[in-house]
Design an enzyme around this catalytic site. Structure first.
Site: not given
Length: 478
Positions: A180, A423, A455
């Site tokens: 991320s 996502d 995610h």
């Protein structure tokens, strides 16, 4: 000469952890911050290794507890944590992605990014200790100094910390696994010090280079609409329950256990949970319990209020809400603009009508997601003290540079990315656009594209996700 202090050393079954403390500059640019009590801060890194009796048994090697022991040719990969503003957990077992990496012969470095965990954490108390308010200073004047201080906690400074640690440990090159926001930080690392890197793996974290905060949040709202549509399709009975809850919150002041305010907007932000596997089901359970309490007692119980509070980490990780739009402000190109409360403004766009609660409307109300609103600084107990700083950050127009598109295009460091079609936080289409516009088909960014995971794919199935990335590295498949 040892340039670190061992904070902790312990073994759990077949793994060994060293926690190392380094003293680093607060500002790598040397900019003086008026009234700041420190010029240096601490960052703490944990190195996880497979247990090796020759290296780690204190009966064989008594210095193992007081000196980091590395193999002759260490193969180190840095797990770059997501966020911004979250620490790295210390592995207590060889499971999930820790096991995958250790089994491939890596030693894993987990760095508490500056401002988190053990690395000079930023919260109300520590912030005011490091940068106290001056007598007679207005809130706005103090916020101006706070701004000069906190911009030293962005990705460019985090990368400098990694470089400091790498040199202190005598490592010539190492690898990165960026999850991320950790992927965003990895691209900043590539932009500044690609010669220090062997390979870069990214999971759900290709940054939106050359896109503005408004571009990002327009896409984020679209993905969050999709997650809401899925939620209400799966749990149609929750349409009325959610409206009942929001109607109650709009008419009553509800105080959470830590003194925060549970407003309509704060309840809607539970939609952050949609971004991970099982999030839809978890929100359903919260809605059922809250609505049940209202129908049974006429008010929410302590249990549900505590659960709602614990499902939001804004109070305990203040960098996250403060920086959530700042991470999209690059000092070059479109990034020169301030975010101007992008997600707050876009909430009222025509296509986002269902994100705004009104008693007069009869449509279902959508949960929001990874967006920050002005109301946060009224609703969250800790964030109230950062209200002026939040406004200064969202109006700031002077930002450091995070990415060098030319260097990213030219780098010879292999980059592989897990890109998730659904996502909620890092948009698939923007990721593909970055590949096309920055890498221009040169093959420097190879992608494993999956619609199977959300995610948190690397945590949901580390063997499959990382295995696919290593296949890309090993076989050079595009």
């Amino acid at each position: 000469m040892v340039s670190y202090e061992i904070v902790d050393f312990f073994r759990v079954k077949d793994i060994v952890n060293y926690r190392l403390k380094f003293q680093v500059p607060l500002s790598y640019s040397g900019v003086e911050i008026p009234g700041c009590t420190v010029k240096e801060i601490y960052v703490v890194a944990n190195i996880t290794q497979k247990y090796d009796e020759k290296l780690h048994d204190v009966r064989v090697f008594p210095e193992a507890k007081t000196n980091l022991v590395l193999p002759e040719k260490p193969k180190i990969i840095c797990y770059v944590q997501g966020g911004p503003g979250f620490p790295c957990g210390v592995p207590l077992s060889s499971t999930a992605f820790t096991k995958v990496l250790l089994d491939r012969g890596y030693q894993i470095l987990f760095l508490d990014q500056r401002g988190t965990g053990l690395s000079t954490p930023l919260e109300v108390g520590t912030f005011s200790h490091l940068l106290p308010q001056i007598n007679g200073e207005s809130k706005e004047e103090y916020a101006s100094r706070q701004l000069k201080f906190i911009v030293n906690f962005r990705a460019d400074s985090i990368v400098e910390d990694y470089e400091f640690v790498r040199k202190a440990l005598g490592i010539e090159k190492w690898s990165l696994l960026g999850q991320s926001y950790g992927g965003f930080t990895s691209f900043t690392y590539l932009s500044k010090y690609d010669t220090s890197l062997k390979e870069v793996l990214v999971t759900g974290g290709v940054p939106p280079i050359n896109f503005s905060p408004d571009d990002v949040h327009s896409a984020t709202y679209a993905r969050t609409r999709e997650r809401n549509e899925h939620y209400y399709d799966k749990y149609p009975q929750d349409k009325l329950k959610v409206r009942n809850i929001l109607t109650y919150l709009s008419k009553n002041k509800v105080t959470l256990p830590n003194g925060g305010n549970l407003s309509v907007e704060r309840f809607q932000q539970l939609g952050l949970l949609f971004g991970a596997s099982g999030g839809t089901d978890h929100i359903h359970q919260l809605v059922v319990k809250f609505d049940y309490d209202l129908s049974t007692f006429g008010f929410p119980t302590y249990q549900i209020l505590n659960e709602v509070q614990n499902d939001s980490t804004f109070d305990t990780n203040v960098i996250y809400p403060l920086f959530l739009e700042a991470i999209y402000c690059d000092g070059t190109g479109l990034g020169k603009k301030s975010s101007e409360w992008s997600s707050d403004r876009l909430r009222y766009a025509t296509e986002n009508t269902k994100f705004v609660f009104s008693e007069d409307s009869d449509h279902e109300v959508y949960f929001t997601g990874e967006m920050v609103y002005k109301s946060l600084y009224e609703d969250f107990a800790e964030l109230k003290k950062f209200k002026e700083l939040a406004y200064a950050l969202h109006n700031n127009k002077e930002w450091s540079s995070l990415y060098d598109a030319k260097r990213l295009y030219e780098t010879k460091v292999p980059i592989v990315s897990a890109t998730y079609v659904y996502d909620q936080f890092v948009d698939f289409d923007l990721t593909r656009a970055v590949k096309k516009e920055v890498f221009k088909g040169n093959g420097n960014l190879k992608q494993y594209i999956s619609s199977e995971f959300f995610h948190n794919g690397v945590r949901a199935d580390a063997e499959k996700v990382l295995g696919s990335l290593f296949d890309l590295l090993d076989c050079e498949i595009d």
